[in-house]
Scaffold this motif. Structure first.
Motif, short mmCIF file in Angstrom:
data_model
loop_
_atom_site.label_atom_id
_atom_site.label_comp_id
_atom_site.label_asym_id
_atom_site.label_seq_id
_atom_site.Cartn_x
_atom_site.Cartn_y
_atom_site.Cartn_z
N UNK A 609 17.21 19.20 -13.60
CA UNK A 609 17.49 17.84 -14.10
C UNK A 609 17.35 16.82 -12.98
N UNK A 610 17.84 17.19 -11.80
CA UNK A 610 17.74 16.24 -10.68
C UNK A 610 16.29 15.98 -10.30
N UNK A 611 15.50 17.04 -10.28
CA UNK A 611 14.09 16.88 -9.95
C UNK A 611 13.38 15.98 -10.95
N UNK A 612 13.66 16.21 -12.22
CA UNK A 612 13.00 15.38 -13.24
C UNK A 612 13.49 13.94 -13.18
N UNK A 613 14.78 13.78 -12.95
CA UNK A 613 15.32 12.41 -12.86
C UNK A 613 14.64 11.66 -11.73
N UNK A 788 18.99 11.39 -24.03
CA UNK A 788 19.48 10.78 -22.80
C UNK A 788 18.36 10.72 -21.76
N UNK A 789 18.50 9.85 -20.78
CA UNK A 789 17.55 9.89 -19.67
C UNK A 789 17.91 11.08 -18.80
N UNK A 790 17.01 11.51 -17.94
CA UNK A 790 17.33 12.64 -17.07
C UNK A 790 18.46 12.26 -16.11
N UNK A 791 18.50 11.00 -15.74
CA UNK A 791 19.59 10.55 -14.87
C UNK A 791 20.94 10.76 -15.56
N UNK A 792 20.98 10.46 -16.85
CA UNK A 792 22.23 10.68 -17.57
C UNK A 792 22.53 12.15 -17.77
N UNK A 793 21.47 12.95 -17.94
CA UNK A 793 21.69 14.39 -18.05
C UNK A 793 22.35 14.89 -16.78
N UNK A 794 21.84 14.45 -15.64
CA UNK A 794 22.43 14.87 -14.37
C UNK A 794 23.90 14.48 -14.33
N UNK A 795 24.17 13.22 -14.74
CA UNK A 795 25.55 12.73 -14.70
C UNK A 795 26.45 13.54 -15.64
N UNK A 796 25.91 13.92 -16.80
CA UNK A 796 26.71 14.70 -17.75
C UNK A 796 27.00 16.09 -17.18
N UNK A 797 25.98 16.68 -16.56
CA UNK A 797 26.19 18.01 -15.99
C UNK A 797 27.18 17.96 -14.83
#
Ligand SMILES: *[C@@H]1O[C@H](CO)[C@@H](O)[C@H](O)[C@H]1NC(C)=O
Ligand SMILES: *[C@@H]1O[C@H](CO)[C@@H](O)[C@H](O)[C@H]1NC(C)=O
Ligand SMILES: *[C@@H]1O[C@H](CO)[C@@H](O)[C@H](O)[C@H]1NC(C)=O
Ligand SMILES: *[C@@H]1O[C@H](CO)[C@@H](O)[C@H](O)[C@H]1NC(C)=O
Ligand SMILES: *[C@@H]1O[C@H](CO)[C@@H](O)[C@H](O)[C@H]1NC(C)=O
Ligand SMILES: *[C@@H]1O[C@H](CO)[C@@H](O)[C@H](O)[C@H]1NC(C)=O
Ligand SMILES: *[C@@H]1O[C@H](CO)[C@@H](O)[C@H](O)[C@H]1NC(C)=O
Ligand SMILES: *[C@@H]1O[C@H](CO)[C@@H](O)[C@H](O)[C@H]1NC(C)=O
Length: 868
Positions: A609-613, A788-797
């Motif tokens: 997720x971080x890489x994609x964000x 969600x955006x990938x940035x939000x995915x990272x934040x959720x994880x």
């Protein structure tokens, strides 16, 4: 029992779709509807009494998510008025009629358009047979009417008041305000492009001044265009149009996207253009783009200029570039010298029509004075100088296309284009503004002809000519190595011999994918590398290849595989990457062996997720991966997670069959929009990421297909699931199986642990599982905007953002998808494809790379996408 159930179903449908009834004539507050509720009426909620017009919430392009509240002429389908033209909504955005007027809301309930404050309370909304949408109070007094706020069209009988303007739409798919405007002034009708006037209605040979009176309004009817003085019985200007339209025929006046003011007539089944002005289409300044030379033969470039990548022309001399205007508001740049600028004179007879409408800033001056006036103004892009009169006209802010005048040159003005001398290569400049676009054509399989933008940069260009013109880049084919070395930021260049040596003549393949085979290699300094030989390369020259890998090579992120260098050898291209010791995720995840611990899965999910964000939002050029799948997620011994193959999609050419190999490899991770015409965006990667997340949770492939022989055994060993199917759960494993649907169902039941790989039983808490499942489902939303955006995915994880609740209405497609998937009748083998009610599954034949595009695997969401 069955009857009761049916009745219940009917009842439910009826109560939830109350707004689906088409009202005739009027509606009263409180009325709320959305496109979604109107889907069975094709968006229509109101019809005029005799049915000539309808009011609807629709999207001009069937696959776009841009919906507008608009009025259409029913039989021709022509849109004559749009409410929220600059602020489209999604299919769940709503239109409300309340006592205070009409408001339009986006998904989150924010009002994005409304009628102005009204004098009294609204009693009803009427759509008249004239095409006027009106709000009445309880005394039938008109509070507001759409006729007072025309967009780009006026209809027969409609009064268009002086001071009003018609603003053309951007394109047939995009109703927002474009660059062309028609203004009605008291003296004439004025045609403008951006801020420049380029024509007046009275200049048209058909326009006749009847009375010398100021104009108060304009009207179009069966016999022509009438500009009235006052009182309205006085016709000040008229444009008679022959043939007169029959009474039964429908006529409109419209400002078109190409800068023509047209009168059109709907004759039974088709539109006929009766009048179009300016008659010379080269007068429309956008016709050939900036500095393009317009003639009856089409567009070209004036001498000294060459075709620009997107549209218009650039200077042939690559050391010169065209300045961008600073915009009219800023003060002139502090500069005394005109030395900064070099003026390129246009050939004699080159004419720019808007100059006729630009008052000279000075008269009777010498050329050098005019030049310094232009130099002193940072918004000045060019000037025209009257050689006889000494008049000086500055072209500020916008420069359109020019024409070649065949008239007497004597009184024509001389044109000078302002340029900046730069040591930088002009091509590099233009490339940095030009979105790198990989146009990928998926094979058309009857109903599907999909073209997608694979990658685009942060700066978007709305120019539609981009695609045609991007071809021209290739024509300039630079195969010269020197050109390539001029690219800034290019990674290390390897000699071909070095790579042959490092890979021992490419003897150790460690993987292969859509782009080619990957070999293990050891450089002289003992660094282990992965060398990717690109076989599915597009037809670009070395320079284009270089430009693209310079971008990839400059992306540094701990979760992205680092490009160490490249090699261009003849027509062969190699990419040298850092080596990842454990190979790709699919090997560890799907293959026999001890199961991956939950914590490790979580770290992989987070790293990916971080890489994609980073690719989507943090690096300089926005990059859409387009091919997120376990095969492209690499692991190293020290628990590092890195994404590979990013940025490569644009190296492909559409013709390259290797592309289809990629697509095949990606089956199951493809977002629905790949198969409809919807634009591919970063949210497409989010969908694929959601699929990967589900596979991480369950430890096997999401889609398991039965063998076509019906033996009931899982078909491929790559699933690796036969070895792990001994778990205690009772899911049907040997049958066709679609995990995303199961994830949805278990989510609805709150049984998250049932989704986790059985071998991890007792080592995962329900909360941990719930978090990943919910994130995954949110990523799978059919509507990309809801993902969600990938940035939000990272934040959720990471736990800094609350995990969103999956929206069931945007996941229902999984049910259809899943059901179809497991129906044996939809499994088609071989190249002959029939589309069973809009859906198909083709077996995953992994052998023949040369197979025809038809035989590749698709799961269409074409029909699945609608809620019908
Ligand atoms: C309409 O909505 C307004 C404001 O929400 C409310 O006060 C009013 O009672 C509603 N009227 C009807 C007939 O539902
Ligand atoms: C509907 O009404 C309008 C305005 O009265 C009229 O011009 C038009 O011909 C009518 N159309 C039909 C189909 O009756
Ligand atoms: C408003 O118009 C409607 C339909 O024409 C009519 O029935 C109603 O009586 C009118 N109301 C008033 C206050 O004039
Ligand atoms: C022309 O229309 C534009 C857009 O509505 C407006 O800003 C401008 O003031 C108008 N110009 C004239 C002369 O009416
Ligand atoms: C159009 O309007 C003009 C001016 O009002 C009028 O003279 C003419 O007869 C009208 N034509 C038709 C076909 O109604
Ligand atoms: C411009 O020229 C004037 C006089 O020639 C001089 O005083 C001024 O400093 C110059 N400005 C700049 C920005 O060079
Ligand atoms: C401009 O005018 C001068 C003198 O009147 C003449 O010599 C010159 O040829 C003219 N240039 C062009 C391009 O017409
Ligand atoms: C060009 O100018 C000359 C003299 O000024 C005139 O005789 C001739 O008719 C003009 N030709 C055109 C095409 O305007």
């Amino acid at each position: 029992m069955a009857t009761v159930a049916t009745c219940l179903l009917f009842f439910t449908l009826f109560t939830t779709s109350y707004s689906a009834i088409i009202n005739t004539g009027s509606v009263t507050p409180n009325f709320t509807t959305t496109h979604f509720l109107l889907i069975d009426n094709e968006g229509v909620f109101l019809r005029s009494i005799n049915g000539t017009y309808t009011a609807a919430i629709i999207n001009p392009k069937p696959t776009s998510q841009s919906y507008y509240l608009l009025i259409r002429h029913a039989s021709s389908g022509t849109v004559v008025w749009t409410a929220n033209r600059n602020t489209p909504i999604s299919n769940s955005g709503d239109v409300r009629l309340s006592y205070t007027g009409i408001t339009i809301h986006d998904d989150s309930g924010v009002s994005i358009w409304s009628t102005p404050a009204l004098q009294s309370t609204v009693a009803s909304l009427h759509l008249l047979d004239s095409g006027n949408l009106i709000l009445l109070d309880r005394f039938n007094k008109t509070l507001w009417q759409s006729f007072d706020h025309p967009t780009d069209t006026i209809v027969t009988g409609q009064r268009f008041p002086v001071g009003g303007s018609l603003i053309a739409i951007n394109s047939p798919d995009d109703f927002s305000e474009g660059d062309y405007t028609f203004n009605l002034t008291s003296g004439d009708g004025i045609l403008r492009w951006k801020s420049l006037t380029y024509y007046r209605l009275l200049m048209d040979p058909k326009a006749v001044r009847n009375l010398n009176q100021p104009v108060s309004s304009l009207m179009v009817n069966g016999s022509g265009i009438y500009l009235f003085g006052s009182p309205e019985s006085n016709v000040a200007i008229r444009v008679l149009i022959t043939p007169a339209a029959a009474v039964s025929e429908y006529r409109i006046l419209k400002m078109s996207t190409d800068g023509q003011l047209v009168v059109m007539r709907y004759a039974k089944t088709e539109w006929v253009t009766d009048f179009s002005t300016p008659g010379d289409s080269c007068r429309s300044p956008s016709r050939c783009g900036k500095l393009g030379l317009c003639s009856t033969g089409g567009c070209s470039c004036p001498p000294g200029f060459r075709t620009a990548p997107v549209s218009g022309c650039l200077l042939s001399d690559k050391l010169l570039s065209l300045p961008e205007s600073c915009g009219g508001n800023k003060p002139p740049r502090e500069s005394n010298s005109s030395e900064n600028f070099i003026y390129v004179q246009l050939a004699a007879g080159m004419k720019y029509y808007p100059v006729d409408f630009i008052d000279p800033v000075r008269n009777g001056v010498v050329l050098s004075t005019c030049k310094s006036l232009c130099s002193a103004s940072c918004s000045c892009l060019a000037f025209f100088y009257g050689n006889q009169s000494g008049s000086c006209h500055l072209i500020e802010n916008h420069m359109g296309s020019i024409t070649s005048s065949s008239n007497n040159v004597t009184d024509d003005k001389l044109g000078f284009v302002k340029t900046i001398s730069s040591s930088q290569n002009q091509d590099d400049n233009s490339n940095s503004d030009f979105p790198v676009v990989g146009l990928i054509l998926l094979p058309a399989t009857g109903v599907l002809a999909v073209s997608v933008f694979a990658i685009w940069m942060c700066r978007r260009t709305k120019n539609n000519k981009m695609r045609q013109n991007s071809k021209k880049l290739d024509d300039n084919s630079y195969s010269d190595d020197l050109e390539m070395f001029s690219i800034a930021g290019l990674p290390v260049r390897f000699d071909h011999e070095d790579l042959v040596e490092a890979t021992v003549n490419f003897s150790t393949p460690i993987g292969s994918g859509g782009f080619g085979t990957v070999y293990k290699g050891v450089l002289r300094d003992k660094t282990v590398v992965a060398v990717k030989k690109i076989t599915a390369l597009g037809a670009q020259g070395k320079k284009e290849f270089g430009t693209e890998i310079a971008i990839i090579g400059n992306i540094h992120h701990v979760n992205l595989v680092k490009l160490k260098g490249f090699c261009a050898h003849g027509r062969e291209r190699f990419l040298v990457y850092e080596y990842m010791s454990r190979g790709s995720l699919d090997r560890t995840l799907f293959c026999p062996g001890p199961p991956m611990e939950w914590q490790e899965r979580f770290e992989i999910a987070l790293g990916t997720a971080r890489g994609l964000a980073y690719l989507h939002s943090e690096c300089e050029h926005k990059i859409i991966h387009c091919d997120v799948k376990p095969e492209n997620i690499l692991l190293s011994d020290n628990m590092q997670v890195k994404i590979s193959d990013f940025g490569l999609s644009k190296l492909l050419s559409p013709e390259q069959s290797g592309l289809f190999t990629t697509m095949r490899g990606t089956r199951g991770y493809l977002a629905p929009e790949w198969l409809t015409n919807t634009a591919i965006s970063d949210k497409t990667d989010v969908y694929s990421y959601g699929m990967v997340l589900l596979e991480l949770i369950q430890g096997r492939k999401n889609c398991v297909q039965p063998l076509s022989d019906g033996s009931g055994n899982p078909s491929t060993s790559t699933d690796g699931q036969s070895s792990i199917s001994s778990g205690s759960n009772n899911r049907p494993r040997a049958r066709a199986f679609y995990f995303p649907l199961q994830a949805l169902e278990m989510h609805e039941e709150g049984q998250y642990l049932d989704l986790v790989e059985p071998r991890l039983a007792g080592r995962v808490t329900s909360d941990e599982a719930e978090k990943l499942v919910k994130v995954a489902l949110c990523c799978l939303h059919e509507d990309p905007a809801l993902r969600p955006t990938m940035t939000n995915v990272v934040a959720m994880l990471e736990g800094t953002l609350l995990v969103s609740e999956p929206r069931l209405e945007s996941l229902n497609f999984l049910r259809v998808y899943g059901r179809r998937f497991t129906e044996p009748s939809t499994v088609v083998t071989g190249a002959e494809i029939e589309v069973p009610s809009g859906f198909m599954v083709v077996t995953n034949d992994s052998s023949s790379p040369s197979a025809s595009p038809n035989s590749f695997s698709y799961m269409s969401s074409q029909q699945v996408s609608g809620p019908r």
